[in-house]
Design a protein around this motif. Structure first.
Motif, PDB file in Angstrom:
ATOM      1  N   TYR A  36      34.500  47.810  49.599  1.00 22.88           N
ATOM      2  CA  TYR A  36      35.263  46.886  48.763  1.00 22.88           C
ATOM      3  C   TYR A  36      36.490  46.361  49.513  1.00 22.88           C
ATOM      4  O   TYR A  36      36.804  45.181  49.473  1.00 22.88           O
ATOM      5  CB  TYR A  36      35.678  47.626  47.495  1.00 22.88           C
ATOM      6  CG  TYR A  36      36.416  46.812  46.478  1.00 22.88           C
ATOM      7  CD1 TYR A  36      35.733  45.936  45.634  1.00 22.88           C
ATOM      8  CD2 TYR A  36      37.800  46.927  46.340  1.00 22.88           C
ATOM      9  CE1 TYR A  36      36.408  45.200  44.680  1.00 22.88           C
ATOM     10  CE2 TYR A  36      38.475  46.194  45.389  1.00 22.88           C
ATOM     11  CZ  TYR A  36      37.782  45.328  44.556  1.00 22.88           C
ATOM     12  OH  TYR A  36      38.452  44.599  43.617  1.00 22.88           O
ATOM     13  N   LYS A  74      41.577  40.061  44.378  1.00 20.55           N
ATOM     14  CA  LYS A  74      40.284  40.621  43.992  1.00 20.55           C
ATOM     15  C   LYS A  74      40.485  41.827  43.069  1.00 20.55           C
ATOM     16  O   LYS A  74      39.788  41.995  42.061  1.00 20.55           O
ATOM     17  CB  LYS A  74      39.532  41.061  45.269  1.00 20.55           C
ATOM     18  CG  LYS A  74      38.057  41.264  45.081  1.00 20.55           C
ATOM     19  CD  LYS A  74      37.301  41.178  46.408  1.00 20.55           C
ATOM     20  CE  LYS A  74      37.249  42.512  47.107  1.00 20.55           C
ATOM     21  NZ  LYS A  74      36.399  42.557  48.293  1.00 20.55           N
ATOM     22  N   ILE A  75      41.479  42.640  43.405  1.00 15.77           N
ATOM     23  CA  ILE A  75      41.757  43.824  42.580  1.00 15.77           C
ATOM     24  C   ILE A  75      42.208  43.375  41.192  1.00 15.77           C
ATOM     25  O   ILE A  75      41.767  43.895  40.168  1.00 15.77           O
ATOM     26  CB  ILE A  75      42.841  44.688  43.246  1.00 15.77           C
ATOM     27  CG1 ILE A  75      42.296  45.313  44.540  1.00 15.77           C
ATOM     28  CG2 ILE A  75      43.335  45.785  42.303  1.00 15.77           C
ATOM     29  CD1 ILE A  75      43.348  45.951  45.402  1.00 15.77           C
ATOM     30  N   ASP A  92      40.765  55.445  40.041  1.00 17.51           N
ATOM     31  CA  ASP A  92      40.460  54.603  38.876  1.00 17.51           C
ATOM     32  C   ASP A  92      41.719  54.185  38.114  1.00 17.51           C
ATOM     33  O   ASP A  92      41.866  54.477  36.923  1.00 17.51           O
ATOM     34  CB  ASP A  92      39.522  55.341  37.896  1.00 17.51           C
ATOM     35  CG  ASP A  92      38.170  55.611  38.518  1.00 17.51           C
ATOM     36  OD1 ASP A  92      37.872  54.976  39.552  1.00 17.51           O
ATOM     37  OD2 ASP A  92      37.425  56.443  37.972  1.00 17.51           O
ATOM     38  N   ASP A 126      41.518  40.659  39.745  1.00 16.60           N
ATOM     39  CA  ASP A 126      40.403  40.086  39.004  1.00 16.60           C
ATOM     40  C   ASP A 126      39.480  41.149  38.425  1.00 16.60           C
ATOM     41  O   ASP A 126      38.775  40.916  37.451  1.00 16.60           O
ATOM     42  CB  ASP A 126      39.599  39.142  39.913  1.00 16.60           C
ATOM     43  CG  ASP A 126      40.432  37.932  40.276  1.00 16.60           C
ATOM     44  OD1 ASP A 126      41.458  37.699  39.578  1.00 16.60           O
ATOM     45  OD2 ASP A 126      40.105  37.230  41.248  1.00 16.60           O
ATOM     46  N   SER A 127      39.486  42.327  39.047  1.00 16.31           N
ATOM     47  CA  SER A 127      38.647  43.389  38.487  1.00 16.31           C
ATOM     48  C   SER A 127      39.341  44.068  37.308  1.00 16.31           C
ATOM     49  O   SER A 127      38.853  45.070  36.803  1.00 16.31           O
ATOM     50  CB  SER A 127      38.298  44.412  39.560  1.00 16.31           C
ATOM     51  OG  SER A 127      39.464  45.112  39.933  1.00 16.31           O
TER      52      SER A 127
END
Lengths: 306, 579, 277, 409
Positions: free
Chosen positions: C153, C211-212, C184, C214-215
């Motif tokens: 990732y 990206k993080i 997590d 967006d997750s």
């Protein structure tokens, strides 16, 4: 009356602890190293003074002999301490902390064995000479017995403490020591010879330990190669008690520990009192202080090297 | 010494200035090889002649054409030298690509020279006069000298990394098996020697051979092979340990030492969890062994036992372990607030408190639990069914004495402890320990239960030591406080440090060195502690990670060594490719 | 310097639920007040920037949030519950961090580093580890797989067997992020994630942070690189001498003269806050 | 002492120098192997601390046994047999002692063993020798339980193969109590070092002393240097002083007793200190710094120089020029060795090899009876010495002088 007498006994043994404890504290303050072998430096001091007496003054008791004996003690312990720093600890200054500690154990065992094997007659305890005025029949003040050696020991502590204060605060080297203990890297950049300062710290501790060696000899009339181990451990307790890294703390810690021990021997009643448990209480005190007040009674520099 | 042991010095590095020896090597390169051949032939020839006029010295070395054991050692060395020499130039060139035969020859030559010098010195001194050395001795001495000179003058060549050597699996496994067999017979032979001089010379020979193999790069390869065939290795090691008592002809003399080594090693392995895995220091560890031993003693059927309850032995083992683990938890609690050197002192103080308490609780000072300094003697031997561990038993024609019986129990115990140790190490908990060791704050910030894991390290280590203690009590027959002094804790720590932090094999080697050598080399007995002290100091300077170090520990002690880090990484990648 | 709080943070346009709310956090060391009554609100899916000159107390504030320091006053509410100032509790609740001066486990491989991050989300204890039942195997395999996934990732999938100490600097920063993600988290605190990076690496870092985000993970970033921060963040907080100087959108903060003054006028009263981490 | 260490280094050096100068002579091979084969060899083991802090005592034991064996061989005491001595170091540690014991037990020609010095070591070597049926005679173990077991009221023999030539604490302590009472001393403070020997001695003393009408003013303990004491006894002396005792009874060894005596007297408490054989040592007088006139010690047996056997032993020992003194336990070790040798005379008479004579030797030892250095040597049904002759010694003019010798009743 008993209380007062035991207080005096405690202050005497406490002075001895304090003299040794200074060595732990000075070295720890500068290089954050618990010099486990410092108890052996104290032992070597006692043997150094005995050697001087045996070689030059065998059979004499004049008080004047005390001066060369003290010199012999100091020479022996300072010599050993400096060699120890140079050859055992200095190469490990940047090693993980386990290394110097194990080295210290190794040095400690080696020094004991060297004395036992190579000092003539040291396989069993050796008698220590009786010196006029500082040993012999105690002075009697009413009901209080005042040992002559006790006067010497306490006196030695007072003189040493004054000297130490003067040295650390009034001399260039002493101020250098303070600087290094604050921040060794900056001190180096400021042109202080850190190696030299460290050697001086070891020597300073050894100086006092050597004097303590003589005091111990006069008090107990016998010295042996194993006397350094527990004395060192107790002195370390004293140093921690007062706040390691803090020179005044070492003195206070030593006196507190000595008094606590003698009072515990006299006044803790029942099965868990008396001499057999004295050391247990001393160690319990050490653990309690380390756990609940690691900075000690007088407080110290922050010494969390986690 | 360090020039020999550092493998990275083989290839000339940038900024490397040729010294005089390199010049010599260039000049006499061809001559050197011939010199080596001459040397080894002369050395071997000498072995067939008499070395000593007096047949009483060092076994019998006085018969020509019938080599004694010491002469056989040198013959073996000569054969090994021949292999190296032919690998350097000759039919074994294929092997020579992988091993640094020049360096190996030099080391072997120097070792043989040392061996011969000591042997001849012993002969001369014990028979009072150089005249008692027979010509064969001088011949072999000269041979070893020539071999050493020749080896030193050989030109060094770069070698390929043995990491990439591909051999059939059966060759690799076969090597392991052969080595294990050699270990067994070597140990049986060495322990059978009552003459301290022969034992010492055997050690010199073994060290010389091992060192030359090390210089040749053999052990690097062996390490990789061992990684690949871990199970075979484990099985082999266990088989050797299991078969050992059968080589003793029913004599208990060595078995008594062997049981002590096992108890010591088992305890040290427990300590290794604390020191090697969790990175905490414990200077009072012997107290846990003592706790187990005292538990077993007070619950035994000895007339001196102070507790009326006599549970079966397996319950006692468990109880002893639990008592020790509870103590471990108590000793571990300060780790919440205390770390590093302070922790070491706290543990030392705990150890002393344990010993003092055990010698105080005699009814005069506190309740009568341990009989104080008298201890609890007359603990009966273990009895399982009709099998009494105190009796001599005959199994398959081999008679096994009292200590051999205990040896097997301890072996099982050791196996349990090894399993626990290595499985914990390779688990979530083990990773947590490494993280704590590496950076406690960061571990904490990543959610690792730092305090819990530290406590667990203390408790589990103590648990294992307590188990060992319960067996020790029965084997020793008596339990007294003076067996649990600080020096014993220091010895345990030394076993871990000498052998290697965080490894099983290292601890066993450390324990063997510390327990066996003083027994066999009695002439050093009065200097034993001095040697021990000096050894600790030297070890910390030269190889602080121990003889057999875990790779990670090695890195931690050599933070600045980039080459080492890369090398270890390469091994990692290689392993990954294998699986 | 007089501190004027700008208007209380207006709810941002997207209006996600509040996940982290620190109020009135004060941290004193002896006589020195390193953090003085700082408030911070983070909503789900938000990137918040924390800027300020050296010695402004940014990292100290982070340490207060993550339980490495116990704040002298004030509290931190996470997901509706008060967070005890203990690092482990903070991580378990769902807040992970990286460090200003990289604190990887140097002698472990990249994969092992990330596996340590999984520690708090796995449960096999001593007996399970010793007896190696099916549960243990399953969990180990899952841990390993998840760690590898996270390395992929952040773009370190091929370096999983390399020792952390041998990784290039930029990779080490990313590895630290992967390790934090392994816990997590719902909120990720990044302490100067681009310090010492070249422009290309910086760009990759901001892509990664997006990206993080967006997750679904909220991100709080401390940074000195203004371009990076104003490009990245939804909201920026400027600390000076332990107090909030300005809070608002990047453009608001960027144009605030006090911010510029704070940066230029600091002179030599810097304190090394790195020493206290 | 200094000379000795020089000798120790010097001898090998000198030998090496001799060897290297190549002036050595051809070893004569005939003496070593062949002449011995005419007679059979039996071995007596010695197991004692030959290194470490107690080595002075252990080496004295070793040489005394060597002397006894040398004399026996010279007179051909056992016809057809030659006696050899094998000595093993136990370092005063139980673990090491156990290894040494198994080695001796594994040697088929060993029949008897003299040792150990420490009761704690013997506890672990007893079962090994017992199961190998090797006679073990300790010259120095004073712990009563080694022979009679845990319960003194119901004595039960522990190991059939174990004997001792010294007396136990149960004899010396009461004897000292009787002596003091007879001298009119009724108030005594006791001090012991919390070790097996010292504590046992004080307990036995206290029991007898109070039974005979004496008062214990104070019971104190000190810590030995080995256990971390620092030899500063001021706190203990402070506690003793108010009770105004007429004497101090000390259970322990001389390294602490010497300084204790001196510190007591320096504290203006001019009363004698009395102890067991652990303080009956010239070093006590050195350590007591010249203020120990009148201090007392009990020791087992008549004074060595009072009996002819004792005088002869000391003279022979001196003549043999061993590098170490015979020490406190030399006489007992000498007697122990002679007890084994006397037993061997009967047990080996019909034996073909040493191992088969082991049980017979145990039986024979339990029946020996002869006049030894320390008095009559014989053993009771528990293996204890029957001789209960005790001598009280007094420091006079810087020397131990025998004051009273009597049989304990």
């Amino acid at each position: 009356m008993l209380f007062l007498q035991q207080l005096i006994n405690g202050l005497t043994s406490g002075s001895l602890y304090a003299l040794i404890a200074v060595g732990y504290t000075v070295v720890y303050g500068i290089v954050q190293l618990i010099n486990f072998a410092h108890g052996e430096v104290f032992m070597i001091g006692a043997f150094g003074s005995l050697a001087v007496w045996t070689i030059f003054f065998q059979g004499q008791t004049s008080i004047l002999i005390l001066i060369p004996m003290l010199l012999g003690a100091v020479a022996a312990s300072v010599g050993v301490a400096v060699l120890m720093e140079r050859f055992a600890y200095r190469p490990l200054r940047h090693a993980p902390r386990l290394a110097p500690l194990i080295t210290a154990i190794g040095v400690s065992v080696s020094l004991q064995e060297i004395v036992r094997l190579f000092y003539p007659g040291a396989k069993s305890p050796l008698p220590y000479p009786q010196i006029d005025y500082v040993s012999g029949t105690a002075l009697q003040l009413g009901d209080i017995t005042l040992r002559r050696s006790a006067i010497f020991t306490v006196g030695a502590l007072v003189v040493s403490a004054v000297f130490l204060w003067w040295f650390i605060n009034r001399t260039k080297l002493g101020r250098g020591m303070q600087a290094v203990s604050q921040d060794p890297d900056t001190a180096r950049l400021m042109g202080i010879n850190v190696d030299r300062v460290i050697v001086v710290a070891f020597a300073l501790g050894a100086l006092l330990a050597g004097i303590a060696g003589v005091a111990q000899g006069l008090q107990t009339n016998s010295i042996s190669q194993i006397m350094g181990f527990t004395a060192g451990l107790k002195a370390f307790t004293a140093a921690v008690l007062g706040g390691i890294g803090n020179v005044a703390g070492a003195v206070v810690g030593g006196l507190v520990l000595g008094v606590a021990e003698s009072l515990a021997t006299q006044f803790i009643p029942g099965a868990f009192g008396g001499t057999p448990w004295k050391d247990v209480w001393a160690f319990v005190l050490l653990i309690v202080v380390l756990v609940f007040r690691p900075q000690g009674l007088l407080g110290a520099r922050v010494v969390d090297r986690a | 010494m360090s020039t020999v042991s550092t493998p990275t010095q083989i290839a000339p590095t940038p900024g490397y200035h040729p010294s005089r020896i390199d010049g010599l090597r260039e000049q006499h390169g061809r001559l050197a090889w011939l010199l080596v051949l001459t040397g080894l032939v002369v050395l071997a020839a000498g072995c067939f002649l008499s070395w000593s006029y007096d047949p009483e010295i060092l076994g019998n070395l006085s018969i020509s054409f019938n080599p004694g054991s010491l002469q056989l050692f040198m013959l073996t060395a000569a054969v090994l030298a021949l292999v190296y020499a032919l690998a350097y130039r000759g039919p074994l060139r294929g092997l020579g690509v992988w091993i640094d035969s020049a360096k190996a020859l030099m080391v072997l030559g120097i070792g043989a020279l040392g061996f011969m010098a000591i042997t001849l010195a012993v002969v001369a001194v014990t028979s009072s006069g150089l005249i008692n050395i027979d010509p064969g001795g001088w011949v072999s001495l000269v041979g070893s000298l020539v071999l050493a000179v020749g080896g030193s003058l050989l030109e060094r060549r770069p070698t390929k990394d043995t990491l990439h050597a591909q051999l059939p699996a059966w060759v690799e496994i076969g090597t392991i098996v052969v080595l294990m067999a050699m270990l067994l017979f070597g140990a049986a032979y060495a322990l059978g020697q009552t003459d301290g001089n022969i034992f010492g010379l055997f050690l010199v020979f073994v060290v010389a051979v091992a060192w030359s193999l090390f210089a040749a790069g053999f052990f690097t390869w062996l390490g990789i092979v061992a990684q690949r065939h871990r199970r075979v290795l484990m099985l082999g090691a266990f088989a050797v340990a299991f078969l050992f008592p059968f080589t003793q002809n029913g004599s208990d003399a060595n078995m008594s030492i062997a049981t002590q080594v096992l108890i010591f090693a088992a305890t040290a392995l427990g300590l290794n969890i604390v020191v090697g895995l969790a990175g905490l220091l414990d200077l009072g560890y012997i107290a846990f062994l003592g706790a187990g031993a005292y538990t077993a003693a007070t619950l035994s059927t000895s007339a001196f036992a102070t507790i009326g309850w006599k549970p079966p032995f397996l319950v006692v083992v468990l109880l002893g372990a639990i008592v020790a683990a509870t103590l471990g938890l108590i000793i571990g609690t300060p780790t919440l607030r205390v770390s590093g050197d302070y922790l070491a002192i706290v543990t030392l103080a705990f150890g002393e408190i344990f010993r003092l308490s055990m010698s105080n609780l005699d009814g005069n000072n506190g309740p009568d639990l341990t009989h104080g300094p008298n201890g609890i003697p007359a603990i009966p031997d273990l009895q399982i069914g009709s099998f009494n561990f105190g009796d001599e038993h005959t199994i398959l024609g081999f008679s096994l004495g009292r200590f051999a019986n205990y040896y097997f129990v301890l072996l099982v115990l050791a196996l349990v402890i090894i399993t626990v140790f290595s499985r914990l190490n390779n688990s979530r908990i083990g990773r947590g320990w490494v993280a704590i060791r590496e950076d406690e704050k960061a571990a904490e910030a990543m959610g690792v239960n730092v305090f819990g894991l530290k406590l667990f390290a203390f408790a589990s280590g103590a648990f294992l030591a307590g188990m060992a203690g319960t067996v020790k009590a029965h084997q020793d027959v008596s339990v007294t406080p003076d067996q649990y002094v600080f020096l014993e804790s220091a010895f345990l720590l030394a076993a871990v440090v000498l052998g290697g932090m965080g490894t099983v094999a290292g601890v066993f080697i450390g324990a063997t060195i510390l327990k066996l050598l003083p027994e066999k080399l009695r002439f050093i007995s009065d200097y034993r502690l001095l040697i021990f002290g000096v050894l600790l100091v030297l070890m910390m300077r030269v190889r602080p990670e121990g003889i057999i170090a875990s790779q990670r520990r090695q890195l931690e002690f050599h933070e600045e060594d980039e080459a080492l880090a890369e090398r270890i990484e390469e091994v990692h990648l290689e392993e990954e490719a294998q699986t | 310097m007089t501190v004027t709080h700008s208007a209380p943070a207006a709810p941002p346009a997207d209006g996600g639920a509040v996940i982290l709310q620190a109020s009135g956090v004060i941290m004193r060391f002896g006589g020195l007040t390193a953090v003085n009554s700082v408030d911070l609100t983070v909503r789900e899916g938000e990137i918040v920037g924390l800027i300020g000159p050296n010695g402004a107390g940014k990292t100290t504030f982070f340490n207060c949030l993550t339980g490495l320091y116990k704040p002298t006053e004030g509290q931190v509410i996470f997901n509706g519950a008060v967070l005890p100032p203990k690092p482990r509790a903070v991580v378990l609740a769902g807040m992970a961090r990286t460090f200003q001066n990289i604190r990887l486990f140097n002698n472990m491989t990249a994969l092992e580093n990330v596996m340590v991050g999984r520690y708090c989300r796995t449960s096999s204890m001593a007996l399970t580890s010793i007896f190696r039942g099916p549960k243990f195997r399953r969990e180990e395999a899952a841990t390993r797989a998840r760690a590898q996934e996270l390395l992929d990732y952040v773009g370190l999938g091929r370096s999983s067997e390399l020792l952390a100490r041998n990784l290039p600097y930029g990779d080490q920063r990313r590895l630290e992020i992967a390790r934090a993600l392994a816990t997590d988290p719902k909120v990720l605190l990044l302490d100067e994630p681009t310090a010492g990076m070249n422009p290309q690496e910086t760009r990759q870092a901001s892509d990664l942070i997006f990206k993080i985000r967006d997750s679904g993970i909220a991100v709080v970033v401390i940074e000195h690189d203004m371009r990076f921060i104003f490009n990245l963040c939804d909201r920026v907080l400027c600390l000076v001498r332990g107090e909030t100087l300005v809070e608002g959108s990047p453009t608001q903060v960027q144009s605030d003269p006090r911010v510029i003054e704070a940066y230029i006028g600091t002179g030599d009263d810097d304190e090394d806050e790195g020493a206290s981490t | 002492m200094q000379q000795r260490s020089i000798v120790r280094i010097g001898v090998p050096l000198a030998v090496a120098a001799l060897a290297l100068s190549a002036c050595g002579s051809r070893a004569t091979t005939s003496t070593g192997s062949s002449s011995g084969s005419a007679s059979k060899t039996v071995k007596i083991g010695v197991i004692a601390p030959l290194s470490g802090s107690l080595s002075a005592l252990g080496l004295g034991i070793q040489h005394s046994v060597e002397l006894a064996v040398k004399q026996a061989n010279a007179t051909n005491a056992i016809p057809g047999w030659k006696i050899e001595v094998v000595f093993k170091d136990d370092e005063a540690k139980a673990d090491v002692g156990k290894n040494a014991a198994t080695q001796l037990a594994g040697d088929d020609s060993v029949v008897g063993v003299v040792g150990d010095l420490n009761s704690s070591v013997s506890q672990q070597t007893q079962p090994i020798f017992n199961s190998a049926k090797i006679t073990q005679i300790s010259p120095a173990n004073t712990n009563p339980s080694l022979t009679i077991g845990a319960d003194a009221a119901n004595p039960k023999r522990q190991y059939a193969a174990y004997f001792r030539t010294c007396t136990t604490d149960a004899v010396q302590g009461p004897f000292a109590a009787q002596y003091l009472i007879a001298k009119g001393i009724k108030k005594v403070a006791t001090v012991h070092d919390k070790q097996t020997y010292g504590q046992g001695l004080v307990e036995a003393f206290t029991k007898e002393f109070t039974k005979d009408g004496g008062t214990i003013t104070d019971a104190e303990t000190i810590t030995t240097a080995d256990n971390g004491g620092n030899n500063d006894f001021s706190t203990v002396i402070t506690k003793i002083k108010p009770g105004a005792p007429q004497a101090i009874y000390y259970g322990g060894q001389f390294p602490e007793a010497g300084p204790l005596s001196l510190q007591v007297k320096n504290a203006a408490l001019t009363i004698p200190l009395m102890g067991g054989d652990g303080i009956y040592d010239p070093k006590f007088i050195q350590l007591a710094g010249g203020k120990d006139e009148g201090d007392l010690a009990t020791s087992v047996g008549a004074p060595a120089d009072a009996s002819d056997a004792g005088k002869k032993f000391l003279a022979d020992y001196k003549a043999a020029a061993y590098p170490d003194e015979s020490g406190a336990y030399g006489g007992y070790a000498y007697d122990a060795a002679n007890a084994i040798i006397n037993a061997l005379k009967t047990s080996l008479a019909s034996a073909s090899d040493p191992k088969s004579a082991r049980q017979a030797t145990i039986d024979a030892v339990s029946k020996v009876s002869f006049d030894g250095v320390t008095g009559k040597v014989a053993f009771d049904q528990y293996g204890d010495a029957t001789s209960k002759v005790i001598t009280v010694y007094k420091v006079e003019g810087g020397k131990w002088v025998a004051d009273k010798t009597d049989t304990f009743k």
